[in-house]
Scaffold this active site. Sequence first.
Site, short mmCIF file in Angstrom:
data_model
loop_
_atom_site.label_atom_id
_atom_site.label_comp_id
_atom_site.label_asym_id
_atom_site.label_seq_id
_atom_site.Cartn_x
_atom_site.Cartn_y
_atom_site.Cartn_z
N LEU A 81 -17.98 -17.28 21.34
CA LEU A 81 -17.01 -18.35 21.05
C LEU A 81 -15.59 -17.83 20.88
CD1 LEU A 81 -19.67 -19.27 18.73
CD2 LEU A 81 -18.47 -21.33 19.43
N ALA A 82 -15.42 -16.52 20.70
CA ALA A 82 -14.08 -15.99 20.42
C ALA A 82 -13.14 -16.36 21.56
CB ALA A 82 -14.12 -14.47 20.27
N ALA A 83 -12.02 -16.93 21.19
CA ALA A 83 -11.04 -17.32 22.21
C ALA A 83 -9.74 -17.69 21.53
CB ALA A 83 -11.54 -18.52 23.02
N THR A 129 -15.16 -25.11 27.78
CA THR A 129 -14.52 -26.40 27.51
C THR A 129 -14.57 -27.32 28.74
OG1 THR A 129 -12.36 -27.41 27.12
CG2 THR A 129 -12.34 -25.24 28.11
N ASP A 130 -14.50 -28.61 28.49
CA ASP A 130 -14.43 -29.56 29.61
C ASP A 130 -13.06 -29.51 30.30
OD1 ASP A 130 -12.87 -30.77 27.64
OD2 ASP A 130 -13.94 -32.68 27.64
N GLU A 131 -12.09 -28.82 29.66
CA GLU A 131 -10.73 -28.80 30.23
C GLU A 131 -10.68 -28.04 31.55
OE1 GLU A 131 -7.60 -28.26 27.33
OE2 GLU A 131 -8.86 -29.04 25.73
N TYR A 154 -4.39 -22.33 29.03
CA TYR A 154 -5.65 -22.26 28.27
C TYR A 154 -6.84 -22.56 29.17
CZ TYR A 154 -9.54 -23.97 25.39
OH TYR A 154 -10.79 -24.19 24.86
N LYS A 158 -9.99 -20.17 30.46
CA LYS A 158 -11.41 -20.47 30.21
C LYS A 158 -12.15 -20.61 31.55
CE LYS A 158 -13.23 -21.17 26.71
NZ LYS A 158 -13.85 -20.26 25.71
N ARG A 218 -9.20 -38.61 24.84
CA ARG A 218 -10.11 -37.49 24.58
C ARG A 218 -11.46 -38.06 24.14
NH1 ARG A 218 -6.64 -35.63 27.10
NH2 ARG A 218 -5.33 -33.80 26.71
P1 NAD Z 1 -10.68 -21.37 16.94
O1 NAD Z 1 -9.32 -21.11 17.52
O2 NAD Z 1 -10.81 -22.21 15.72
O3 NAD Z 1 -11.40 -19.97 16.62
C1 NAD Z 1 -11.37 -18.90 17.50
C2 NAD Z 1 -11.92 -17.68 16.77
O4 NAD Z 1 -11.88 -16.58 17.68
C3 NAD Z 1 -11.09 -17.27 15.55
O5 NAD Z 1 -11.94 -16.96 14.47
C4 NAD Z 1 -10.34 -16.04 16.01
O6 NAD Z 1 -10.05 -15.13 14.97
C5 NAD Z 1 -11.32 -15.45 17.02
N1 NAD Z 1 -10.64 -14.61 18.02
C6 NAD Z 1 -9.54 -14.93 18.76
N2 NAD Z 1 -9.20 -13.89 19.55
C7 NAD Z 1 -10.12 -12.92 19.32
C8 NAD Z 1 -10.32 -11.62 19.85
N3 NAD Z 1 -9.47 -11.11 20.76
N4 NAD Z 1 -11.37 -10.90 19.42
C9 NAD Z 1 -12.22 -11.40 18.49
N5 NAD Z 1 -12.07 -12.61 17.94
C10 NAD Z 1 -11.04 -13.37 18.36
O7 NAD Z 1 -11.52 -21.95 18.15
P2 NAD Z 1 -12.66 -23.08 18.13
O8 NAD Z 1 -12.00 -24.41 18.18
O9 NAD Z 1 -13.63 -22.77 17.08
O10 NAD Z 1 -13.30 -22.83 19.57
C11 NAD Z 1 -14.40 -21.92 19.72
C12 NAD Z 1 -14.76 -21.86 21.19
O11 NAD Z 1 -15.10 -23.16 21.65
C13 NAD Z 1 -13.63 -21.35 22.09
O12 NAD Z 1 -14.20 -20.53 23.08
C14 NAD Z 1 -13.06 -22.62 22.70
O13 NAD Z 1 -12.51 -22.36 23.97
C15 NAD Z 1 -14.30 -23.49 22.79
N6 NAD Z 1 -14.05 -24.93 22.73
C16 NAD Z 1 -13.44 -25.49 21.65
C17 NAD Z 1 -13.24 -26.88 21.61
C18 NAD Z 1 -12.63 -27.54 20.42
O14 NAD Z 1 -12.50 -28.78 20.44
N7 NAD Z 1 -12.25 -26.86 19.38
C19 NAD Z 1 -13.64 -27.67 22.71
C20 NAD Z 1 -14.24 -27.04 23.81
C21 NAD Z 1 -14.45 -25.68 23.80
P1 TYD Z 2 -5.53 -31.11 20.76
O1 TYD Z 2 -6.18 -31.38 19.46
O2 TYD Z 2 -4.47 -30.07 20.84
O3 TYD Z 2 -6.70 -30.80 21.81
P2 TYD Z 2 -6.63 -30.67 23.44
O4 TYD Z 2 -5.22 -30.54 23.86
O5 TYD Z 2 -7.39 -29.42 23.67
O6 TYD Z 2 -7.30 -31.90 23.96
O7 TYD Z 2 -4.90 -32.47 21.28
C1 TYD Z 2 -5.68 -33.64 21.43
C2 TYD Z 2 -4.78 -34.71 22.03
O8 TYD Z 2 -3.76 -35.05 21.09
C3 TYD Z 2 -4.04 -34.24 23.29
O9 TYD Z 2 -3.96 -35.34 24.18
C4 TYD Z 2 -2.66 -33.88 22.78
C5 TYD Z 2 -2.45 -34.83 21.62
N1 TYD Z 2 -1.60 -34.34 20.50
C6 TYD Z 2 -0.56 -35.11 20.03
O10 TYD Z 2 -0.29 -36.23 20.52
N2 TYD Z 2 0.18 -34.63 18.98
C7 TYD Z 2 -0.06 -33.42 18.41
O11 TYD Z 2 0.67 -33.02 17.47
C8 TYD Z 2 -1.17 -32.63 18.91
C9 TYD Z 2 -1.49 -31.28 18.32
C10 TYD Z 2 -1.92 -33.15 19.95
#
Ligand code: NAD
Ligand code: TYD
Length: 347
Positions: A81-83, A129-131, A154, A158, A218
């Site tokens: 998951l690290a990213a 991610t779906d992105e 981003y 991915k 979203r």
């Molecule tokens: P986040 O940004 O909250 O956490 C990322 C974690 O990765 C952090 O703990 C950070 O310290 C660690 N990290 C970053 N760079 C690193 C490195 N070089 N080496 C080791 N650790 C590192 O992210 P999240 O929202 O928890 O997302 C987790 C995963 O899920 C990611 O791969 C992201 O692309 C994917 N994802 C997230 C969402 C979402 O809505 N949050 C949606 C789809 C996919």
């Molecule tokens: P975000 O939580 O950054 O997730 P992602 O871009 O990965 O979908 O944003 C969710 C949606 O909200 C996206 O359409 C961008 C919008 N957004 C705002 O309108 N204002 C904000 O301050 C942020 C952070 C996001």
Amino acid sequence: MKILITGGAGFIGSHVVRHFVNKYPDYQIYNLDKLTYAGNLENLKDVEQASNYHFIKADIVDKDTIFSLFAEHRFDGVIHLAAESHVDRSISNPTEFIMTNIVGTANLLNAAREIWDNTDEKVFYHISTDEVYGSLGETGYFVEDTPYDPRSPYSASKASSDHLVRAYHETYGLPVKISNCSNNFGAFQFPEKLIPLIINNIKHNKPLPIYGEGKNIRDWLFVEDHVQAIDLIFHQGKSGETYNIGGNNEWTNIDLVKKICQIADKKLNRNTPAESLITFVKDRAGHDLRYAIDSSKIQRELGWKPSPDFDALLDKTISWYLENEQWLNSVTSGNYQKYYEKQYAKR
Ligand code: NAD
Ligand code: TYD
């Protein structure tokens, strides 16, 4: 069984670590995290004493460290998951995303490929991610074989990592699994993402920044539902396969923010409605219009489904942020202020 979870101190990762540590006491869980601004060991306070939990502070970009950790532990499974995960940060600093998301993933793949000798029992599970599928118009859904069309640094990083993972399966027979999910929400999310940012700003009576006209859509997935899907895919998913995970829960940003305002108003008992703080700001560059997932494959094959009651889960999430004031204050002090200023001051 020794499982390496990368990024376990982040938002989704901390939920995954907690779930695996508690549900599988026979597994040894190794959480490898660099502890960037998004990684926070406070997220794991309740499991840090567990005898099957181990924390390793390391950077996945550091190839030598990754190889020696694989050589020492020979992990049976990886949940990666690290990213770097925030689109806006990828627009201002793409290099960090290229390094962690692409090079870091390649380092893990290379270590697994070179150090795992018998791969029959192993799993390399990559969370994506779906992105990567790009931006939908008003209709249609992303399915597992929707062509990739990433549009932000981003999502491009991915997408690259997904391609590498699949290539290592085809070329070297590495036992990989991939899932692509929609936007997660829940406790412990860093308040740079929409939902916790809005809650934090309501709490501090600050403007609620909506990019563009707020019409982007979203598909919101509760993080605990995502964790259940990850568990199923890790244990029962087929090697070489991809699974899409979504909440079946589409919202325009403006409608979602208004909903958060209404729930928060009830909880905070204020005279002025939070909606009055809504401010339309300059749109994100290359802002994807709509994401929506068709998750019928994982529903059909693994019996997973998302929770139906979004209102209750959102309510619970808002309460969590309002009640965990110390957590919110600690993650929004220091560098967060600088980030916020840079990102929003001139918008
Ligand atoms: P986040 O940004 O909250 O956490 C990322 C974690 O990765 C952090 O703990 C950070 O310290 C660690 N990290 C970053 N760079 C690193 C490195 N070089 N080496 C080791 N650790 C590192 O992210 P999240 O929202 O928890 O997302 C987790 C995963 O899920 C990611 O791969 C992201 O692309 C994917 N994802 C997230 C969402 C979402 O809505 N949050 C949606 C789809 C996919
Ligand atoms: P975000 O939580 O950054 O997730 P992602 O871009 O990965 O979908 O944003 C969710 C949606 O909200 C996206 O359409 C961008 C919008 N957004 C705002 O309108 N204002 C904000 O301050 C942020 C952070 C996001």
